[in-house]
Scaffold this motif. Structure first.
Motif, short mmCIF file in Angstrom:
data_model
loop_
_atom_site.label_atom_id
_atom_site.label_comp_id
_atom_site.label_asym_id
_atom_site.label_seq_id
_atom_site.Cartn_x
_atom_site.Cartn_y
_atom_site.Cartn_z
N GLU A 138 45.24 34.45 38.02
CA GLU A 138 44.31 33.45 37.50
C GLU A 138 43.31 34.08 36.54
O GLU A 138 42.97 33.50 35.50
CB GLU A 138 43.58 32.78 38.66
CG GLU A 138 42.50 31.79 38.27
CD GLU A 138 43.05 30.54 37.59
OE1 GLU A 138 42.24 29.74 37.08
OE2 GLU A 138 44.29 30.36 37.56
N ALA A 139 42.83 35.28 36.87
CA ALA A 139 41.89 35.97 36.00
C ALA A 139 42.51 36.26 34.64
O ALA A 139 41.89 36.07 33.59
CB ALA A 139 41.41 37.27 36.66
N ARG A 140 43.76 36.70 34.63
CA ARG A 140 44.42 37.00 33.36
C ARG A 140 44.67 35.72 32.56
O ARG A 140 44.61 35.74 31.32
CB ARG A 140 45.74 37.73 33.63
CG ARG A 140 45.52 39.18 34.04
CD ARG A 140 46.80 39.88 34.42
NE ARG A 140 46.58 41.32 34.59
CZ ARG A 140 47.42 42.13 35.18
NH1 ARG A 140 48.55 41.67 35.68
NH2 ARG A 140 47.15 43.42 35.29
N ILE A 175 42.72 33.11 32.53
CA ILE A 175 41.42 32.78 31.93
C ILE A 175 41.10 33.71 30.77
O ILE A 175 40.60 33.28 29.73
CB ILE A 175 40.32 32.84 33.00
CG1 ILE A 175 40.55 31.74 34.05
CG2 ILE A 175 38.93 32.70 32.39
CD1 ILE A 175 39.67 31.86 35.26
N VAL A 176 41.40 34.99 30.94
CA VAL A 176 41.15 35.97 29.88
C VAL A 176 41.90 35.58 28.60
O VAL A 176 41.38 35.66 27.49
CB VAL A 176 41.54 37.38 30.33
CG1 VAL A 176 41.64 38.33 29.15
CG2 VAL A 176 40.53 37.91 31.34
N ASN A 177 43.14 35.15 28.75
CA ASN A 177 43.94 34.79 27.58
C ASN A 177 43.36 33.60 26.83
O ASN A 177 43.66 33.41 25.65
CB ASN A 177 45.38 34.50 28.00
CG ASN A 177 46.12 35.75 28.42
OD1 ASN A 177 45.81 36.85 27.97
ND2 ASN A 177 47.10 35.59 29.30
N THR A 178 42.54 32.79 27.49
CA THR A 178 41.93 31.65 26.80
C THR A 178 40.67 32.04 26.04
O THR A 178 40.24 31.31 25.15
CB THR A 178 41.57 30.52 27.79
OG1 THR A 178 40.53 30.97 28.67
CG2 THR A 178 42.78 30.11 28.60
N ARG A 218 36.18 32.08 43.26
CA ARG A 218 35.66 32.05 41.89
C ARG A 218 35.01 33.38 41.54
O ARG A 218 35.18 33.90 40.42
CB ARG A 218 34.66 30.90 41.75
CG ARG A 218 33.94 30.85 40.39
CD ARG A 218 34.88 30.78 39.19
NE ARG A 218 35.77 29.65 39.25
CZ ARG A 218 35.46 28.43 38.82
NH1 ARG A 218 34.27 28.18 38.30
NH2 ARG A 218 36.36 27.45 38.89
N ALA A 219 34.27 33.97 42.48
CA ALA A 219 33.59 35.23 42.20
C ALA A 219 34.59 36.35 41.91
O ALA A 219 34.41 37.14 40.98
CB ALA A 219 32.69 35.61 43.37
N LEU A 220 35.66 36.42 42.72
CA LEU A 220 36.67 37.44 42.49
C LEU A 220 37.39 37.24 41.16
O LEU A 220 37.69 38.20 40.45
CB LEU A 220 37.68 37.44 43.65
CG LEU A 220 37.24 38.13 44.93
CD1 LEU A 220 38.21 37.83 46.06
CD2 LEU A 220 37.11 39.64 44.73
N VAL A 221 37.68 35.99 40.83
CA VAL A 221 38.33 35.70 39.55
C VAL A 221 37.45 36.16 38.39
O VAL A 221 37.92 36.79 37.43
CB VAL A 221 38.66 34.20 39.42
CG1 VAL A 221 38.97 33.83 37.97
CG2 VAL A 221 39.85 33.85 40.30
N LEU A 222 36.15 35.87 38.45
CA LEU A 222 35.24 36.27 37.38
C LEU A 222 35.17 37.79 37.26
O LEU A 222 35.20 38.34 36.16
CB LEU A 222 33.85 35.69 37.64
CG LEU A 222 33.70 34.19 37.39
CD1 LEU A 222 32.35 33.70 37.90
CD2 LEU A 222 33.84 33.88 35.90
N ALA A 238 36.97 42.66 34.35
CA ALA A 238 37.67 43.94 34.35
C ALA A 238 38.81 43.94 33.33
O ALA A 238 39.02 44.93 32.61
CB ALA A 238 38.22 44.23 35.75
N GLU A 239 39.53 42.84 33.24
CA GLU A 239 40.64 42.74 32.28
C GLU A 239 40.13 42.81 30.84
O GLU A 239 40.68 43.54 30.01
CB GLU A 239 41.39 41.43 32.52
CG GLU A 239 42.59 41.20 31.60
CD GLU A 239 43.81 42.01 32.01
OE1 GLU A 239 44.79 41.99 31.25
OE2 GLU A 239 43.78 42.68 33.07
N LEU A 240 39.07 42.06 30.55
CA LEU A 240 38.52 42.05 29.20
C LEU A 240 37.98 43.42 28.80
O LEU A 240 38.25 43.91 27.70
CB LEU A 240 37.40 41.01 29.11
CG LEU A 240 37.82 39.55 29.08
CD1 LEU A 240 36.61 38.64 29.27
CD2 LEU A 240 38.52 39.21 27.77
#
Length: 327
Positions: free
Chosen positions: A33-35, A37-40, A119-123, A128-130
Motif C-alpha cells: 500500500e505504501a508503494r 501511494i508513493v507511485n501517485t 495508516r501510521a505504518l503506511v505513512l 522510507a520508499e520516497l
C-alpha cells in the motif's frame, strides 16, 4: 444503537507475542500500500536539492557582486547577463522515521477505512520508499542505524516484521544535529509528556516533522446515551449515562491539545500535519515533503513547556458496548 468503533485485534490476549505477530502480518500488505501511494506522488517529489560540492550540474543563475562561484562565460555570452554555474550538493541527508506502536493506535471507527496503526505504518513506509529513491539515508530509532539503499522501505519492513515488543516511546538521544525525523502518532498523551520526550531533539538541533493520525470519531465524538469507554493504554473505564453531555468539553480538550502541540512545533521550526484515517494518506506525504524542502531555520533550544494538560483522549467506545484493547 450500533457500535461506532472498535479496536482492531485478531486475538483476545494481551500477550506481547500476539502484538508482534499482528504487526508482522500487517507489514507486507502495508508495504504494498505504501508503494502504491508513493507511485501517485513520486512525480512531485524532487528531493531536497541545493547547490554545493558535487560533480553534477544543477542550474545557471545570475552572477551577483561578491559571488564566489566561477562565472560560466559560455552561458554568459548568449545574452547581456553574467551567469554562474551551480553544482548539486551530493551529500546524503539522514532522515529518521518512526510510527507509534501503542495500543491507542489500534482504534478504528465505522467512519474510517483503516486503523490508526495501519495508516501510521503506511505513512512511515511510504516516506522510507520516497527517501530511498532519492538516495537519502534512513533509519528507525531502536531498530536500525542510518543506511542508504534503494530497497530501504523493504528493509525496514522486514526489520519491523521480526521485531519483538517495541517501546512505546524510543530513545531519541542518538539522533544528531542537522538530521530530520518524521514521527507518526495520534499524540494523545498529555502535551507536557510529548514535549518532554521530544525535547532532546530540539536541544540537539534536529528538525522534526510530526504527523498526527486521527480517527474521525475522535474529533466529532458521535456517542450518545449510556456508553462505557475504555482507555486502551491503562485499561481505566468511564461510564457515561448520557455521553452526549460530554461532547463540548471533550472537543475543547481535544482541540486544545492539538493546538498547543502544533504551536510548540511552529516555535521550534518544526512541521505539524494532521492526517485523518477517512482521507488519503498521500495528503500527508505531500505536506511533509513541502516542509522538508522548505528553507526554514534550524530548531533551537526549547522554551518553557507551559501549556495545557489534557486528559488522554484515546478511548475506545461502542454505543452501549465495551470496546476492548489489545497491547
Amino acid at each position: 444503537m450500533g457500535r461506532i468503533g472498535e479496536v482492531q485485534a485478531p486475538v483476545a490476549t494481551r500477550d506481547a507475542l500476539a502484538r508482534g505477530r499482528l504487526r508482522a502480518s500487517l507489514v507486507p500488505d502495508l508495504l504494498v500500500e505504501a508503494r502504491r501511494i508513493v507511485n501517485t506522488v513520486i512525480a512531485g517529489w524532487h528531493g531536497r536539492r541545493k547547490r554545493g560540492i558535487g560533480e553534477n550540474f544543477w542550474q545557471f543563475r545570475p552572477y551577483v557582486e561578491g559571488d564566489s562561484s566561477r562565472i560560466d562565460w559560455r552561458r554568459s555570452a548568449r545574452d547581456d547577463h553574467t551567469y554562474v554555474r551551480d553544482r548539486e550538493w551530493e551529500a546524503a541527508h539522514t532522515v529518521w522515521l518512526w510510527s507509534d506502536p501503542s495500543p491507542s493506535m489500534l482504534y478504528k471507527s465505522a467512519a474510517a477505512g483503516v486503523s490508526k496503526e495501519s495508516r501510521a505504518l503506511v505513512l512511515a513506509l511510504a516516506m522510507a520508499e520516497l527517501l530511498s529513491r532519492s538516495g537519502e539515508r534512513i533509519a528507525w530509532p531502536g531498530l536500525t542505524d542510518p543506511f542508504t539503499a534503494r530497497n530501504g522501505a523493504e528493509r525496514i519492513a522486514a526489520q519491523l516484521s521480526h521485531a519483538g515488543a517495541l517501546p512505546a516511546k524510543p530513545d531519541l538521544s542518538a539522533i544528531r544535529r542537522f538530521c530530520d525525523i518524521v514521527i507518526v502518532s495520534d499524540f494523545l498523551d498529555p502535551v507536557e509528556e510529548t514535549m518532554t520526550w521530544l525535547d532532546v531533539l530540539a536541544r540537539h538541533g534536529v528538525r522534526a516533522h510530526l504527523i498526527e493520525v486521527a480517527d474521525p470519531a475522535e474529533e466529532t465524538f458521535p456517542y450518545a446515551g449510556r456508553t462505557e469507554f475504555t482507555d486502551p493504554e491503562t485499561g481505566d473505564k468511564l461510564t457515561a449515562g448520557r455521553a452526549e453531555t460530554l461532547k463540548e468539553e471533550y472537543r475543547l480538550l481535544y482541540t486544545a491539545r492539538r493546538e498547543e502541540l502544533a504551536g510548540w512545533c511552529k516555535r521550534l521550526g518544526w512541521s505539524f500535519t494532521v492526517n485523518h484515517t477517512d482521507r488519503l494518506a498521500s495528503d500527508a506525504l505531500v505536506r511533509v515533503h513541502m516542509a522538508m524542502t522548505a528553507d526554514s531555520s534550524r530548531p533551537g533550544l526549547t522554551a518553557g513547556h507551559a501549556g495545557l494538560t489534557a486528559s488522554h483522549a484515546g478511548l475506545t467506545a461502542g454505543g452501549g458496548d465495551l470496546g476492548k484493547a489489545v497491547e
